[in-house]
Scaffold this motif. Structure first.
Motif, mmCIF file in Angstrom:
data_model
loop_
_atom_site.group_PDB
_atom_site.id
_atom_site.type_symbol
_atom_site.label_atom_id
_atom_site.label_comp_id
_atom_site.label_asym_id
_atom_site.label_seq_id
_atom_site.Cartn_x
_atom_site.Cartn_y
_atom_site.Cartn_z
ATOM 1 N N ASN A 120 0.987 -1.084 -0.290
ATOM 2 C CA ASN A 120 0.143 -0.322 -0.017
ATOM 3 C C ASN A 120 0.994 0.717 0.127
ATOM 4 O O ASN A 120 2.182 1.214 0.069
ATOM 5 C CB ASN A 120 -0.835 -0.126 1.275
ATOM 6 C CG ASN A 120 -2.366 -1.259 0.982
ATOM 7 O OD1 ASN A 120 -1.522 -2.435 0.513
ATOM 8 N ND2 ASN A 120 -2.685 -1.151 2.287
ATOM 9 N N THR A 121 0.075 2.119 -1.117
ATOM 10 C CA THR A 121 1.162 3.969 -1.048
ATOM 11 C C THR A 121 0.891 4.416 1.094
ATOM 12 O O THR A 121 0.628 4.376 1.341
ATOM 13 C CB THR A 121 0.195 5.061 -1.358
ATOM 14 O OG1 THR A 121 -0.853 4.827 -0.628
ATOM 15 C CG2 THR A 121 0.229 4.106 -2.971
ATOM 16 N N ASN A 148 -5.787 9.962 5.165
ATOM 17 C CA ASN A 148 -5.084 8.479 5.564
ATOM 18 C C ASN A 148 -4.777 7.790 6.529
ATOM 19 O O ASN A 148 -5.759 7.983 7.982
ATOM 20 C CB ASN A 148 -3.616 9.508 5.700
ATOM 21 C CG ASN A 148 -3.051 10.117 4.588
ATOM 22 O OD1 ASN A 148 -3.492 9.888 3.405
ATOM 23 N ND2 ASN A 148 -2.128 11.006 4.625
ATOM 24 N N SER A 160 -2.918 2.523 4.880
ATOM 25 C CA SER A 160 -2.216 3.829 3.728
ATOM 26 C C SER A 160 -2.271 4.637 3.730
ATOM 27 O O SER A 160 -3.113 5.775 4.499
ATOM 28 C CB SER A 160 -3.088 2.609 2.605
ATOM 29 O OG SER A 160 -4.857 4.236 2.297
ATOM 30 N N SER A 161 -1.599 5.885 2.926
ATOM 31 C CA SER A 161 -1.587 7.105 2.969
ATOM 32 C C SER A 161 -1.723 8.100 1.433
ATOM 33 O O SER A 161 -1.077 7.428 1.048
ATOM 34 C CB SER A 161 -0.064 8.052 3.837
ATOM 35 O OG SER A 161 -0.550 7.476 5.188
ATOM 36 N N TRP A 162 -1.630 8.962 1.506
ATOM 37 C CA TRP A 162 -2.036 9.120 0.145
ATOM 38 C C TRP A 162 -0.139 9.829 0.059
ATOM 39 O O TRP A 162 0.812 10.122 0.829
ATOM 40 C CB TRP A 162 -2.524 11.095 -0.166
ATOM 41 C CG TRP A 162 -3.457 10.531 -0.031
ATOM 42 C CD1 TRP A 162 -4.149 10.712 1.051
ATOM 43 C CD2 TRP A 162 -4.573 11.238 -1.507
ATOM 44 N NE1 TRP A 162 -5.924 10.451 0.260
ATOM 45 C CE2 TRP A 162 -5.691 10.697 -1.283
ATOM 46 C CE3 TRP A 162 -3.744 11.109 -2.611
ATOM 47 C CZ2 TRP A 162 -7.037 10.550 -2.073
ATOM 48 C CZ3 TRP A 162 -5.335 10.658 -3.972
ATOM 49 C CH2 TRP A 162 -6.473 10.814 -3.466
ATOM 50 N N TRP A 194 -7.489 2.223 -5.548
ATOM 51 C CA TRP A 194 -7.600 3.200 -5.426
ATOM 52 C C TRP A 194 -8.113 4.548 -5.922
ATOM 53 O O TRP A 194 -9.308 4.630 -5.889
ATOM 54 C CB TRP A 194 -6.071 3.318 -6.389
ATOM 55 C CG TRP A 194 -6.570 2.708 -8.317
ATOM 56 C CD1 TRP A 194 -7.377 2.377 -8.635
ATOM 57 C CD2 TRP A 194 -6.576 4.033 -9.376
ATOM 58 N NE1 TRP A 194 -7.517 2.669 -9.844
ATOM 59 C CE2 TRP A 194 -6.757 3.554 -10.466
ATOM 60 C CE3 TRP A 194 -5.255 4.979 -9.338
ATOM 61 C CZ2 TRP A 194 -7.039 4.208 -11.480
ATOM 62 C CZ3 TRP A 194 -5.136 5.352 -10.588
ATOM 63 C CH2 TRP A 194 -5.833 5.279 -12.032
ATOM 64 N N ARG A 245 -3.538 7.319 -3.915
ATOM 65 C CA ARG A 245 -3.411 6.539 -3.073
ATOM 66 C C ARG A 245 -3.940 4.973 -3.258
ATOM 67 O O ARG A 245 -4.982 4.990 -4.429
ATOM 68 C CB ARG A 245 -4.949 7.271 -2.123
ATOM 69 C CG ARG A 245 -5.150 6.267 -1.601
ATOM 70 C CD ARG A 245 -4.274 6.463 0.391
ATOM 71 N NE ARG A 245 -4.648 5.917 1.889
ATOM 72 C CZ ARG A 245 -6.092 6.268 2.239
ATOM 73 N NH1 ARG A 245 -6.184 7.606 2.528
ATOM 74 N NH2 ARG A 245 -5.987 5.859 2.921
ATOM 75 N N GLU A 291 -4.696 0.699 -2.074
ATOM 76 C CA GLU A 291 -4.255 -0.352 -0.695
ATOM 77 C C GLU A 291 -4.909 -1.391 -1.896
ATOM 78 O O GLU A 291 -5.523 -1.722 -2.539
ATOM 79 C CB GLU A 291 -5.583 -0.155 -0.095
ATOM 80 C CG GLU A 291 -5.407 1.058 1.397
ATOM 81 C CD GLU A 291 -6.188 1.173 1.824
ATOM 82 O OE1 GLU A 291 -6.953 0.732 1.745
ATOM 83 O OE2 GLU A 291 -6.368 1.947 2.681
#
Length: 228
Positions: free
Chosen positions: A30-31, A76, A80-82, A123, A184, A186
């Protein structure tokens, strides 16, 4: 060990030989997973074409959820986070001309059975976006995609042995005032069986069972005669 016992063990081994162990596909992360705001996520790289920063490239940076464009963006979470292009979250990359950010995530399927792979997720992007796997379009986001999730799945047909690339192509619409861009991602599932699958034998017909039992009986009779 008796002949019948040896035969039973061999048959059992044959029946289970088609079972392959499932494993998690490495590299599909994930981001911003597990990273603090301002950290660099080296899994995701980007390049820019058009706009004010054409030619810019690098790795994504985890966004700060306490400043703009939050709370307009999905919040966030621990999952995950942007990601944004640089640590300066206030940069306008497309003040007079729209720009295209191509975000890439590479993963390797060497040693996996491609037919068993399951890769699904969701996403979001600012603004619109197109998701490609090895050049094949998997998912699209129309308009502003930053305040809702878009799911993706069914990407097995585009997989290849060895290196694979997910490309998240994000269009940042031109605006001279309030303007941000980010990505983003996941993953819900990212698994595949390890190794080349073995063929599981077909279940024998009743006639085949009868012949098998007759053969075992004959072998047992011969074994007893030899002992006598």
């Amino acid at each position: 060990m008796k002949l019948l016992a040896r035969t039973s063990i061999a048959a059992a081994a044959l029946l289970i030989s088609g079972v392959a162990a499932a494993g998690t596909i490495a590299g599909l992360v994930n981001t911003g997973a597990g990273l603090a705001a301002g950290s660099t996520d080296t899994h995701y790289t980007y390049s820019v074409s058009g706009g004010d920063y054409t030619g810019l490239s690098g790795s994504g940076v985890v966004s700060n959820s306490n400043v703009d464009p939050f709370p307009s963006w999905l919040a966030n979470t621990a999952s995950s986070s942007w990601l944004i292009p640089t640590a300066d979250q206030s940069i306008n990359y497309s003040s007079s001309e729209s720009s295209t950010f191509t975000w890439s995530l590479n993963f390797d399927l060497t040693g996996y059975d491609l037919s068993s792979a399951s890769i699904t997720g969701r996403w979001a992007s600012d603004n619109s976006g197109v998701l490609l796997l090895n050049g094949t379009v998997i998912s699209t986001i129309l308009g502003n995609g930053y305040n809702t999730w878009t799911n993706f799945s069914g990407i097995n047909s585009a997989l290849t042995t060895g290196k694979n690339t997910l490309s998240f192509v994000v269009t940042d619409d031109a605006s001279a005032t309030y303007n941000y861009t980010g990505l983003r991602v996941e993953f819900a599932s990212a698994t595949a069986n390890l190794g080349t699958p073995l063929v599981t034998p077909a279940v024998p017909e009743p006639e085949s069972y009868a012949m098998m039992l007759a053969g075992l009986a004959a072998l047992g009779f011969l074994a007893r005669r030899r002992r006598d």
